[in-house]
Design a protein around this motif. Structure first.
Motif, PDB file in Angstrom:
ATOM      1  N   ARG A 138       0.817  -1.215   0.000  1.00 43.64           N
ATOM      2  CA  ARG A 138       0.000   0.000   0.000  1.00 43.64           C
ATOM      3  C   ARG A 138       0.850   1.265   0.000  1.00 43.64           C
ATOM      4  O   ARG A 138       0.321   2.368  -0.040  1.00 43.64           O
ATOM      5  N   ARG A 139       2.167   1.090   0.048  1.00 42.18           N
ATOM      6  CA  ARG A 139       3.044   2.247   0.200  1.00 42.18           C
ATOM      7  C   ARG A 139       3.911   2.540  -1.028  1.00 42.18           C
ATOM      8  O   ARG A 139       4.178   3.702  -1.335  1.00 42.18           O
ATOM      9  N   VAL A 140       4.371   1.493  -1.700  1.00 45.93           N
ATOM     10  CA  VAL A 140       5.365   1.682  -2.747  1.00 45.93           C
ATOM     11  C   VAL A 140       4.769   1.471  -4.135  1.00 45.93           C
ATOM     12  O   VAL A 140       3.926   0.602  -4.343  1.00 45.93           O
ATOM     13  N   LEU A 141       5.213   2.291  -5.096  1.00 47.20           N
ATOM     14  CA  LEU A 141       4.919   2.085  -6.512  1.00 47.20           C
ATOM     15  C   LEU A 141       6.146   1.432  -7.131  1.00 47.20           C
ATOM     16  O   LEU A 141       7.251   1.957  -7.020  1.00 47.20           O
ATOM     17  N   THR A 142       5.955   0.271  -7.773  1.00 46.10           N
ATOM     18  CA  THR A 142       7.076  -0.491  -8.305  1.00 46.10           C
ATOM     19  C   THR A 142       7.035  -0.528  -9.829  1.00 46.10           C
ATOM     20  O   THR A 142       5.987  -0.780 -10.422  1.00 46.10           O
ATOM     21  N   PHE A 143       8.191  -0.286 -10.454  1.00 47.09           N
ATOM     22  CA  PHE A 143       8.323  -0.321 -11.901  1.00 47.09           C
ATOM     23  C   PHE A 143       9.520  -1.197 -12.264  1.00 47.09           C
ATOM     24  O   PHE A 143      10.480  -1.288 -11.498  1.00 47.09           O
ATOM     25  N   THR A 144       9.451  -1.815 -13.438  1.00 51.34           N
ATOM     26  CA  THR A 144      10.532  -2.693 -13.894  1.00 51.34           C
ATOM     27  C   THR A 144      11.219  -2.085 -15.107  1.00 51.34           C
ATOM     28  O   THR A 144      10.558  -1.657 -16.065  1.00 51.34           O
ATOM     29  N   LEU A 145      12.544  -2.049 -15.055  1.00 51.10           N
ATOM     30  CA  LEU A 145      13.353  -1.522 -16.156  1.00 51.10           C
ATOM     31  C   LEU A 145      14.005  -2.685 -16.899  1.00 51.10           C
ATOM     32  O   LEU A 145      14.918  -3.316 -16.377  1.00 51.10           O
TER      33      LEU A 145
END
Length: 399
Positions: A138-145
């Motif tokens: 509920r806290r972090v936005l995660t993206f993949t490179l």
């Protein structure tokens, strides 16, 4: 905190604003907490440092630290955040957070305890950020490179400013798009084959690719012996068997796995082999491909296994098969661009359950996809498409 400031300054001095990975301008940098996962060497560290140096509002006090810095031998991440906030800090950048034993608990405590501090961190692609011991969902936005597209490779190595093309645009007007790009690139086929061998990771720019493949071999080694071993708590015996598994796949990819046979050869259980395959996919070393399925069936063994990118083929095999290389590239670029891709019943791949693609060489015929709606031939070694025949290199412009 002087050692950290000095270390940061040495790194920041070497960073420029000339080239950005495609993800840089898509990230919501205004978020309170942001995580970037990806393959080693994909450019995560550079993105953090570029944002710290060029992307923050004027006067923002920012601190960069890598999770294996000697500072953390005697200080915790939580201590570091507390000291930084007391010194007026407004943003904290933590690189390779997976190397820190209690990362999820302390990240959560930093987020909850210092609500005015922006928090950015990177992690190995093998790390399941939401599976940590503390709930960050509920806290972090995660993206993949992922690694670079063919388009990004041209922009980095040859100073181009080529824009991405959506799949819809590409399929609706391949002749005009390929004609326009050919004028800008001049020799697309030789440059494309150059990319297939040594263009996926940005460190190709360091010496124009002269030491690229040896460096890539070190990426493979470190991804297994450091990242996977640390994250999954593997023993030395497991590491050896994972390497053997990757070697078997590299020799015969696209590999249609017989899990029982693999398990017997490696003296492992079927479930363990299947777990290894999925962990190697999370580490960006494999791409597992399946036919369209629903529910639990999608969690079973893969129908076909590819190396994650074509550069791995050249690093792990002396003479990769051209047909395999084409399919590896197509699967890789479509997945990296965010499209859903499966193995097709007729043809090679089904994209977004709508478009069927048969991937082949210059003379590939329509025979295998005859009568299928929304079906296309994807051909290597052609510069401009016609009818439903599209140049393979064009799919390197999707991101």
């Amino acid at each position: 905190m002087e050692p950290l400031i000095e270390y940061q300054q040495n790194l920041v001095d070497e960073v420029n604003n000339d080239f950005h990975r495609f993800l840089y301008h898509r990230l919501p940098w205004e978020s309170r907490m942001l995580a970037i996962k990806g393959l080693r060497g994909a450019g995560k560290t550079t993105m953090l440092l570029q944002h710290l140096k060029y992307g923050q509002p004027q006067g923002t006090k920012s601190l960069y630290i890598t999770a294996d810095h000697p500072w953390l031998y005697t200080h915790t991440l939580l201590d570091t955040a507390r000291m930084w906030v007391q010194n007026g800090g407004q943003a904290l950048y933590i690189d390779e957070v997976h190397k820190y034993a209690n990362w999820s608990r302390e990240i959560k405590n930093i987020y909850d305890g210092y609500p005015k501090l922006q928090l950015f961190f990177t992690a190995s692609s093998a790390l399941d950020i939401y599976r940590g011991e503390s709930d960050l969902s509920r806290r972090v936005l995660t993206f993949t490179l992922p690694g670079m597209s063919f388009r990004e490779y041209l922009n980095l190595m040859y100073g181009r400013a080529l824009a991405p093309v959506s799949l819809t645009e590409l399929l609706s007007n391949p002749i005009e798009i390929s004609s326009t790009l050919r004028k800008q690139i001049e020799i697309p086929i030789p440059l494309f084959h150059e990319y297939l061998m040594k263009g996926y990771l940005p460190f190709v720019h360091d010496d124009r690719g002269k030491s690229y493949l040896p460096k890539l071999m070190r990426v493979i080694e470190t991804s297994i012996t450091d990242d996977l071993a640390f994250i999954e708590n593997y023993s030395a015996t497991h590491i050896v068997k994972i390497k053997k598994l990757l070697g078997v796949i590299a020799e015969s990819a696209p590999f249609e796995p017989n899990i029982s046979s693999l398990a017997q050869k490696l003296q492992l259980g079927r479930d363990t082999v299947n777990n290894f395959l999925h962990q190697l996919e999370r580490a960006f070393l494999l791409n597992l491909a399946n036919r369209p399925s629903e529910g639990v069936a999608a969690l079973q063994k893969p129908d076909k296994i590819y190396l994650e990118n074509t550069n791995l083929s050249y690093a792990l095999r002396e003479h990769p098969d051209p047909g395999t290389t084409r399919e590896t590239f197509f699967l890789n670029q479509l997945r990296n661009a965010g499209y859903k891709i499966h193995l097709a019943g007729k043809g090679d791949f089904l994209v977004d359950k709508t478009y069927t693609f048969e991937v082949g060489g210059r003379n590939k015929s329509i025979k295998q996809i005859a009568g299928i709606p929304n079906a296309y031939i994807v051909s290597d070694n052609i510069e401009i498409g016609f009818n439903n025949k599209i140049p393979l290199w064009l799919f390197g412009f999707l991101y």
